[in-house]
Motif scaffolding. Structure first.
Motif, PDB file in Angstrom:
ATOM      1  N   GLN A 195      -2.991  -6.472   4.157  1.00 46.61           N
ATOM      2  CA  GLN A 195      -2.013  -7.056   4.833  1.00 46.61           C
ATOM      3  C   GLN A 195      -2.419  -7.913   6.004  1.00 46.61           C
TER       4      GLN A 195
ATOM      5  N   ARG B 153       2.230  -3.827   1.101  1.00 54.79           N
ATOM      6  CA  ARG B 153       2.570  -3.923   2.251  1.00 54.79           C
ATOM      7  C   ARG B 153       2.887  -2.361   2.874  1.00 54.79           C
TER       8      ARG B 153
ATOM      9  N   ARG C 298       0.769  -1.058   5.997  1.00 55.37           N
ATOM     10  CA  ARG C 298       1.535  -0.409   7.138  1.00 55.37           C
ATOM     11  C   ARG C 298       0.851   0.978   7.492  1.00 55.37           C
TER      12      ARG C 298
END
Length: 402
Positions: free
Chosen positions: A58, A159, A163
């Motif tokens: 990401q 994602r 994270r």
């Protein structure tokens, strides 16, 4: 997903052999299926033995997406071409595209991967319509829906993984910063404790010697006997300062621990600190007899030294007691005295005031090892300092204040 690829490839081949095994192009289809399987296996080792290509991380907005390696691109192109030819010859191999969606998404930048997934979806729809030999809206909507769902799931997982990686990096960085801060605080507190002890003993003794020698010099001619008395008093103070200096050196390098562990070190400390003004007793309650971690032993010995220094300098006590109790999950050191006592609420966190300059250093040591410090006292009723250190922790600090 790798298992899914081979399951779909094997079921497609079984269906083709069952229904079209006698046709002329059957050997070519079987050979292409074997080549596709071999290419897929080879792709598992393109970025290292037993590892698939790494997921696209990401990235912050505006950052450039890292380009995939040339070997990975060549592998993906070869797999897609062989699969496309296989679907043209045998449309039943179309559903093998689902694992290829993920291979494309893991290999290519997002935009290029979306385009390739769309192309693969068109091939699947064409193959399904060929098998049905008539137009059916379900055969158009179904593959498109599957491709969209698979892509959305993959991007969501990407994602979430990015994270989680960011959170883990922040956690590791925060823990390192916290450990460094605690080490710095403990070091500063220990330096402050030592500076206060040196000021209250060695520095004051040297100042007294200087004044006595100056007084002896002024009275030497007029009153030699008085001058010699000043010199003898200065010599006595110098001897006391020498004893204090040796005690500091001994405390900074706790060799007692090497001779018999913490119990013997506490007994040796009590023998050094005890004199005609202060009696120090030691009680050991250790039913297990298991050796304590070196960090815990060293910290408890330093805590006992600091606490007894406070008792000697400020409490005016005649008796002090050191009690070491080893439990299943923690070790507890109690330092009690029968001195003048004080109000623990008035103790400063910083080394200010008359009483308790060693308490911040003790508190820092206990906190660094994840323990608790309790002080019970009242004016005129003595004091009890209790340091409890846990024996089982995920990790102990690599350093302690020196």
């Amino acid at each position: 997903m790798h298992v899914t690829f081979f399951v779909l490839l094997g079921s497609s081949m079984a269906r083709f052999v069952q229904r079209h095994g006698g046709e002329a192009h059957a050997p070519w289809v079987i050979a292409l299926a074997v080549v596709l399987a071999a290419l897929y296996v080879a792709g598992l080792y393109v970025t290292g033995p037993g590892r698939a290509a790494p997921a696209i991380p990401q990235l912050p907005p505006g950052a450039r997406v890292p380009r995939p390696s040339a070997r990975r691109l060549v592998w993906l192109g070869a797999v897609v071409v062989v699969w496309a030819v296989l679907v043209v010859l045998a449309p039943s191999f179309a559903w093998v595209a689902v694992p290829l969606f993920y291979a494309a998404l893991r290999t290519l930048p997002p935009l290029a991967a979306y385009v390739l997934v769309a192309v693969l979806t068109v091939f699947v729809i064409s193959a399904q319509l060929t098998l049905a030999r008539r137009f059916d809206l379900d055969l158009v909507v179904g593959p498109a829906a599957v491709a969209t769902f698979a892509t959305a799931i993959f991007m969501y997982m990407q994602r979430q993984a990015a994270r989680q990686r960011a959170l883990i990096d922040d956690l590791v960085r925060t823990r390192r910063e916290l450990a460094a801060t605690e080490r710095r605080e403990g070091t500063l507190a220990e330096r402050q404790r030592l500076s206060m002890e040196i000021h209250d003993s060695l520095a004051q003794g040297l100042s007294s010697q200087r004044m006595l020698l100056q007084a002896a010099e002024r009275t030497w001619d007029a009153d030699p006997a008085k001058a010699r008395g000043h010199v003898r008093t200065a010599a006595s103070i110098a001897e006391h300062n020498l004893t204090e200096a040796r005690r500091f050196v001994h405390d900074l390098a706790p060799a007692d621990l090497a001779e018999g562990g913490l119990p013997e070190a506490l007994r040796a400390l009590a023998a050094r600190e005890g004199d005609e003004r202060l009696t120090v007793r030691v009680h050991i309650d250790d039913p297990t007899g298991a050796p304590l971690p070196d960090l815990v032993q060293s910290a408890l010995l330093r805590i006992a030294q600091g606490a007894l220094a406070n008792v000697r300098e400020h409490a005016g006590a005649t008796t002090a007691a050191l009690t070491l109790t080893t439990l299943d999950d923690q070790v507890v050191l109690d330092v009690a005295d029968d001195g003048c006592g004080f109000d623990p609420v008035t103790l400063p966190d910083a080394p200010t005031g008359v009483r308790g300059h060693g308490i911040p250093a003790i508190r820092a040591r206990v906190r660094q090892l994840g323990g608790t410090l309790t002080i019970e006292s009242a004016p005129g009723e003595g004091a009890v300092l209790t340091a409890a250190i846990p024996l089982e922790r995920p990790s102990l600090p690599l350093e302690q204040p020196q």
